[in-house]
Design a protein around this motif. Structure first.
Motif, PDB file in Angstrom:
ATOM      1  N   ILE A 163       0.861  -1.188   0.000  1.00  0.00           N
ATOM      2  CA  ILE A 163       0.000   0.000   0.000  1.00  0.00           C
ATOM      3  C   ILE A 163       0.896   1.236   0.000  1.00  0.00           C
ATOM      4  N   VAL A 164       0.819   2.032  -1.066  1.00  0.00           N
ATOM      5  CA  VAL A 164       1.677   3.212  -1.191  1.00  0.00           C
ATOM      6  C   VAL A 164       0.828   4.460  -1.424  1.00  0.00           C
ATOM      7  N   GLY A 165       1.463   5.600  -1.227  1.00  0.00           N
ATOM      8  CA  GLY A 165       0.793   6.870  -1.454  1.00  0.00           C
ATOM      9  C   GLY A 165       1.542   7.978  -0.746  1.00  0.00           C
ATOM     10  N   LEU A 166       1.034   9.194  -0.882  1.00  0.00           N
ATOM     11  CA  LEU A 166       1.618  10.327  -0.177  1.00  0.00           C
ATOM     12  C   LEU A 166       1.305  10.192   1.318  1.00  0.00           C
ATOM     13  N   PRO A 167       2.009  10.931   2.179  1.00  0.00           N
ATOM     14  CA  PRO A 167       1.688  10.879   3.615  1.00  0.00           C
ATOM     15  C   PRO A 167       0.254  11.323   3.897  1.00  0.00           C
ATOM     16  N   ASN A 168      -0.340  10.708   4.902  1.00  0.00           N
ATOM     17  CA  ASN A 168      -1.657  11.104   5.423  1.00  0.00           C
ATOM     18  C   ASN A 168      -2.807  10.949   4.431  1.00  0.00           C
ATOM     19  N   VAL A 169      -2.730   9.922   3.564  1.00  0.00           N
ATOM     20  CA  VAL A 169      -3.847   9.675   2.648  1.00  0.00           C
ATOM     21  C   VAL A 169      -4.721   8.524   3.140  1.00  0.00           C
ATOM     22  N   GLY A 170      -4.302   7.861   4.236  1.00  0.00           N
ATOM     23  CA  GLY A 170      -5.118   6.791   4.812  1.00  0.00           C
ATOM     24  C   GLY A 170      -4.536   5.400   4.661  1.00  0.00           C
ATOM     25  N   LYS A 171      -3.249   5.288   4.331  1.00  0.00           N
ATOM     26  CA  LYS A 171      -2.627   3.971   4.107  1.00  0.00           C
ATOM     27  C   LYS A 171      -2.655   3.115   5.370  1.00  0.00           C
ATOM     28  N   SER A 172      -2.212   3.683   6.477  1.00  0.00           N
ATOM     29  CA  SER A 172      -2.151   2.909   7.716  1.00  0.00           C
ATOM     30  C   SER A 172      -3.545   2.577   8.242  1.00  0.00           C
ATOM     31  N   THR A 173      -4.506   3.481   8.032  1.00  0.00           N
ATOM     32  CA  THR A 173      -5.883   3.208   8.438  1.00  0.00           C
ATOM     33  C   THR A 173      -6.446   2.043   7.634  1.00  0.00           C
ATOM     34  N   LEU A 174      -6.170   2.032   6.327  1.00  0.00           N
ATOM     35  CA  LEU A 174      -6.609   0.916   5.488  1.00  0.00           C
ATOM     36  C   LEU A 174      -5.934  -0.373   5.919  1.00  0.00           C
ATOM     37  N   PHE A 175      -4.643  -0.294   6.198  1.00  0.00           N
ATOM     38  CA  PHE A 175      -3.899  -1.479   6.630  1.00  0.00           C
ATOM     39  C   PHE A 175      -4.473  -2.040   7.926  1.00  0.00           C
ATOM     40  N   ASN A 176      -4.773  -1.150   8.866  1.00  0.00           N
ATOM     41  CA  ASN A 176      -5.368  -1.581  10.131  1.00  0.00           C
ATOM     42  C   ASN A 176      -6.697  -2.293   9.906  1.00  0.00           C
ATOM     43  N   ALA A 177      -7.489  -1.743   8.975  1.00  0.00           N
ATOM     44  CA  ALA A 177      -8.774  -2.372   8.676  1.00  0.00           C
ATOM     45  C   ALA A 177      -8.571  -3.729   8.016  1.00  0.00           C
ATOM     46  N   LEU A 178      -7.616  -3.809   7.090  1.00  0.00           N
ATOM     47  CA  LEU A 178      -7.342  -5.065   6.395  1.00  0.00           C
ATOM     48  C   LEU A 178      -6.914  -6.155   7.360  1.00  0.00           C
ATOM     49  N   THR A 179      -6.064  -5.797   8.268  1.00  0.00           N
ATOM     50  CA  THR A 179      -5.506  -6.801   9.186  1.00  0.00           C
ATOM     51  C   THR A 179      -6.290  -6.900  10.488  1.00  0.00           C
ATOM     52  N   ASN A 180      -7.365  -6.091  10.569  1.00  0.00           N
ATOM     53  CA  ASN A 180      -8.205  -6.076  11.771  1.00  0.00           C
ATOM     54  C   ASN A 180      -7.351  -5.897  13.021  1.00  0.00           C
ATOM     55  N   SER A 181      -6.425  -4.949  12.929  1.00  0.00           N
ATOM     56  CA  SER A 181      -5.513  -4.735  14.053  1.00  0.00           C
ATOM     57  C   SER A 181      -5.154  -3.261  14.123  1.00  0.00           C
ATOM     58  N   SER A 182      -4.382  -2.914  15.123  1.00  0.00           N
ATOM     59  CA  SER A 182      -3.816  -1.574  15.210  1.00  0.00           C
ATOM     60  C   SER A 182      -2.308  -1.663  15.064  1.00  0.00           C
ATOM     61  N   LYS A 183      -1.884  -2.608  14.220  1.00  0.00           N
ATOM     62  CA  LYS A 183      -0.448  -2.855  14.070  1.00  0.00           C
ATOM     63  C   LYS A 183       0.272  -1.632  13.509  1.00  0.00           C
ATOM     64  N   ALA A 184      -0.367  -0.951  12.551  1.00  0.00           N
ATOM     65  CA  ALA A 184       0.246   0.247  11.981  1.00  0.00           C
ATOM     66  C   ALA A 184      -0.208   1.464  12.778  1.00  0.00           C
ATOM     67  N   GLN A 185       0.713   2.232  13.254  1.00  0.00           N
ATOM     68  CA  GLN A 185       0.389   3.437  14.014  1.00  0.00           C
ATOM     69  C   GLN A 185      -0.215   4.459  13.056  1.00  0.00           C
TER      70      GLN A 185
END
Length: 357
Positions: A7-29
């Motif tokens: 998952i790539v993109g500019l900063p603050n576009v929602g990458k980590s939020t999407l990752f958290n949803a995908l993995t059902n975790s809060s692994k990405a800050q």
């Protein structure tokens, strides 16, 4: 078979939020400042498949095992990353390790979430990322084609690099290489711009169903085939709910299927993957293979001994297995076939391998 989507993109576009949803975790800050994610986070996600439950019910299986796909949360790139801006080449190197690239695109207005650019413009943002990836490829190609390094590159890869260099110099996309070289050959090249892409337009809640002006502009340029409209924040909220509450919430906001499921499905499509099954009393399990995979190679996904000692594959389609209520009736009704080494496994096949040890 393990596949990774970055998952790539500019900063603050929602990458980590999407990752958290995908993995059902809060692994990405997830935090409201650029470069919050420094090291890439990886999550292994089960691939949802309703066929598994149906097969397991008929086989009275003790266990159900989904196949999986991996997602990598790669920190935000910025203009100049190929020259070391932001956290630069470190992130570009992480992209080289994935099989497909998910471009997370900001398509929402917000006074609360910092934007590295003064305006919201998804087309411009994607062009920044694509330019940095192209410049990174150009630098890599030039280094490998230098006289001292050229002798270490085999003939096949030399040809790929020379054609790629010509494409970049003449402003052509590297996807034309797919017409001349196999997926395996292109993967070995390490080029970023030959990887398949999915574009995820991250929107606010009110734009989930119909999109907005930003998604319309983006789709008019890049098309619908590889584009998804998703609200990463809403997906994260859905994943935090109990199963009984999820459907009610999705009905309330007008979602028939989660964006995450759609993303996984699209990932399978662009990576040209199929699923076959094994099913019996102990377990029903899904296995990932590439399209046009022959039976011995599919057997090798279970164990290398299965591939080496392959004799035949007892094969029945998913539809026939369900209609005939399992192996016994499928065999009685002539729906089970014995397939040999040249058989190309189809999506949904249920297989039982015969092999020598």
């Amino acid at each position: 078979m393990s596949f990774k989507c970055g998952i790539v993109g500019l900063p603050n576009v929602g990458k980590s939020t999407l990752f958290n949803a995908l993995t059902n975790s809060s692994k990405a800050q997830a935090a409201n400042f650029p470069f919050c994610t420094i090291d890439p986070n990886m999550g292994i996600v089960p691939v949802p498949d309703v066929r598994l439950n149906n097969l397991a019910k008929i086989s009275k299986s003790k266990k159900i095992i989904n196949t999986t796909i991996s997602f990598v949360d790669i920190a935000g790139l910025v203009k100049g990353a190929s020259k070391g801006e932001g956290l630069g080449n470190k992130f570009l190197s992480h992209i080289r390790e994935v099989d497909a690239i998910i471009h997370m695109i900001r398509c929402f207005d917000s006074d609360d979430i910092q934007n590295v650019n003064p305006t919201v413009d998804p087309i411009r943002d994607l062009e920044i990322i694509e330019t940095e990836m192209m410049l990174a490829d150009l630098e890599s190609i030039q280094k490998r084609l230098e006289k001292n390094n050229k002798k270490n590159v085999d003939v096949e890869q030399l040809k790929i690099l020379e054609i790629a260099l010509d494409c970049i110099n003449n402003n052509k996309h590297l996807t034309i290489l797919k017409d001349q070289f196999s997926k395996k050959q292109l993967n070995q090249s390490g080029l970023l711009n030959v990887k398949p892409n999915i574009f995820v337009c991250n929107v606010d809640e009110k734009s989930i169903q119909n999109g907005n002006k930003y998604t319309k502009d983006f789709i008019s340029k890049y098309g619908e085939e590889n584009t998804l409209i998703v609200s990463a924040d809403i997906e994260n909220q859905i994943n935090e709910l109990e199963n009984s509450e999820k459907k009610n919430y999705m009905d309330m906001i007008g979602l028939n299927e989660t964006g995450l499921n759609l993303l996984i499905q699209k990932g399978y499509k662009i990576l040209e993957l199929n699923t076959y099954f094994t099913s019996g009393p102990e377990e029903t399990r899904a296995w990932t293979i590439e399209k046009n995979c022959i039976a011995p190679k599919a057997a090798g996904e279970i164990h290398t001994d299965f591939e080496k000692g392959f004799i035949k594959a007892e094969t029945v389609s998913y539809e026939d297995f369900i209609t005939n209520n399992g192996w016994v009736n499928s065999k009685t009704n002539g729906k089970i076939r014995l397939e040999g080494k040249d058989y190309i496994v189809k999506d949904g096949d249920i297989l039982n391998f015969r092999f020598n040890t």
